[in-house]
Scaffold this active site. Sequence first.
Site, PDB file in Angstrom:
ATOM      1  N   SER A 251       0.851  -1.192   0.000  1.00 12.01           N
ATOM      2  CA  SER A 251       0.000   0.000   0.000  1.00 12.01           C
ATOM      3  C   SER A 251       0.887   1.243   0.000  1.00 12.01           C
ATOM      4  CB  SER A 251      -0.904   0.014   1.222  1.00 12.01           C
ATOM      5  OG  SER A 251      -0.133   0.350   2.359  1.00 12.01           O
ATOM      6  N   LYS A 252       0.247   2.402   0.045  1.00 13.89           N
ATOM      7  CA  LYS A 252       0.987   3.677   0.024  1.00 13.89           C
ATOM      8  C   LYS A 252       2.016   3.758   1.151  1.00 13.89           C
ATOM      9  CE  LYS A 252      -1.635   6.897  -2.553  1.00 13.89           C
ATOM     10  NZ  LYS A 252      -2.120   8.133  -2.853  1.00 13.89           N
ATOM     11  N   ARG A 253       1.706   3.076   2.264  1.00  9.80           N
ATOM     12  CA  ARG A 253       2.626   3.097   3.403  1.00  9.80           C
ATOM     13  C   ARG A 253       4.022   2.621   3.017  1.00  9.80           C
ATOM     14  NH1 ARG A 253       1.873  -0.667   6.804  1.00  9.80           N
ATOM     15  NH2 ARG A 253       0.283  -1.681   5.541  1.00  9.80           N
ATOM     16  N   HIS A 254       4.089   1.753   2.002  1.00 12.55           N
ATOM     17  CA  HIS A 254       5.383   1.199   1.609  1.00 12.55           C
ATOM     18  C   HIS A 254       6.125   2.102   0.626  1.00 12.55           C
ATOM     19  CE1 HIS A 254       3.011  -2.382   2.906  1.00 12.55           C
ATOM     20  NE2 HIS A 254       4.102  -2.524   3.620  1.00 12.55           N
ATOM     21  N   GLY A 255       5.634   3.322   0.495  1.00 14.46           N
ATOM     22  CA  GLY A 255       6.327   4.290  -0.359  1.00 14.46           C
ATOM     23  C   GLY A 255       6.042   4.102  -1.825  1.00 14.46           C
TER      24      GLY A 255
END
Length: 470
Positions: A251-255
């Site tokens: 997801s976006k959390r993983h950059g």
Amino acid sequence: MTAYNKIRVRFAPSPTGYLHIGNARTAFFNWLFARQQSGQFVLRIEDTDTKRSTKVFEQSILEDLKWLGLDWDEGPDKKGPFGPYRQSERFGIYKDYADRLIAQSRVYPCYCTHERLEEVRQRQIKAGWPPKYDGRCRTLSKDDRPKDIKPVLRFKVSENAVVFEDKVHKKLLFDGAVFGDFIIVGSDGIATYNFAVVIDDALMEITHVIRGEDHLSNTPRQILLFEALGFPVPEYAHMSLIFGPDKTPLSKRHGVASINDLKESGFLPEAVVNHLCHLGFSPGKELLSLDEAIKSFSLQRLSRSPAIFDIERLKTFNRAYIEKTDTERLLNLVEPYFAEGVSREWLRIAVGAVKGDAVSLKEIPDILLPFLSQPVLEKEAEQILDEPPAKEILLILAEEIEKEAGLTADTYKKIITAIKQKTGASGKRLLMPIRAALTGKVKGLELEKVFVLLGKREAAARVKKHLQGI
Ligand code: GLU
């Protein structure tokens, strides 16, 4: 063996968002397989969800695929014998096949309301059963059909098991009793995903369906439809899901979000494709060309365990590809990041000098900034310049620079040797004050490159400035 004599695969994105890593991997693996097998790669736009699908997303998906270097043999923008390649242009075809199933009594209209379906669902969950449609409308007589409700069409599922051989998961068995009669046409008359996909895969003579594991639960339903319509069932390969390094779904959390984000962040397409190649597959090499990827690809060697997308690994690949990239191409890619006054000649030399140091295209202007504007002295650099050997080193440096016509890799070596001999300083004690005076920093580009990029006049001016300040 497949029912058709040519290998044909497809990538079937829904244009409801940008192309993300998972879909890009699906597209890439289908493309690899097609190219390896001298087959055909079809791009089909699955826009039956008319509310969420947009032309803007469709266009951006096409652009991102092209940016990745993937081409297709047939698609919405490329005529072929099995078009149209947009599902919204195929509604008439789906209707014909729905009519066939009606005529064969393989489907029935269902009038159940959302409320009723939800009630059944909750009851089943409470009783500890997997929720499924209870079949109420299956036996509804014509006379009992409500006149004021638009029905959906449901496919009659027998209780037999559906068994198939997946290239990745091997033999799989789904109990027909578990999933119940499913909808093939909605009350708005639009074919559902499972129905449209089967008709299209069949009519487009798709031999291998290669897609994410998230579609595994759809496959038995699709197989039942292929069989009911008398179509050959394709081969299947369901790829493992993609997780971040912390083993949670990507997801976006993983950059990382979309391919477009990666492009905007300064990643080269070959680096992105290289990482895609390592997602659920081991090509046996860290960095590989597209040709090598085509040769090494194998459906049988796709992994069952989750694939890990790691932005740090992508950065490592990106650094390697930036270094390999021809300077002229790199120059064209990074020039827009620079202000107008920067000379293209200087930039060519600068980009050539720093291309092994940047992990992204965007970092190149950051690395070059100290050469284009007056450096701001960092605290540590200031301390170094305050220490005793600094003044002596800078005085000799100024003299030595004056003696040269220009600064090159060779004059750099000559100047450093001269300062070493005259001051007796070496290693960090010798180089740090020079770096601090020239860049204002204690770390950065190799000093030799710093000399070349500053050139005689600017280097001399910076040294003089510090001498005056000391
Ligand atoms: N439109 C589907 C998706 O974007 C494609 C599914 C398939 O490959 O069958 O997930």
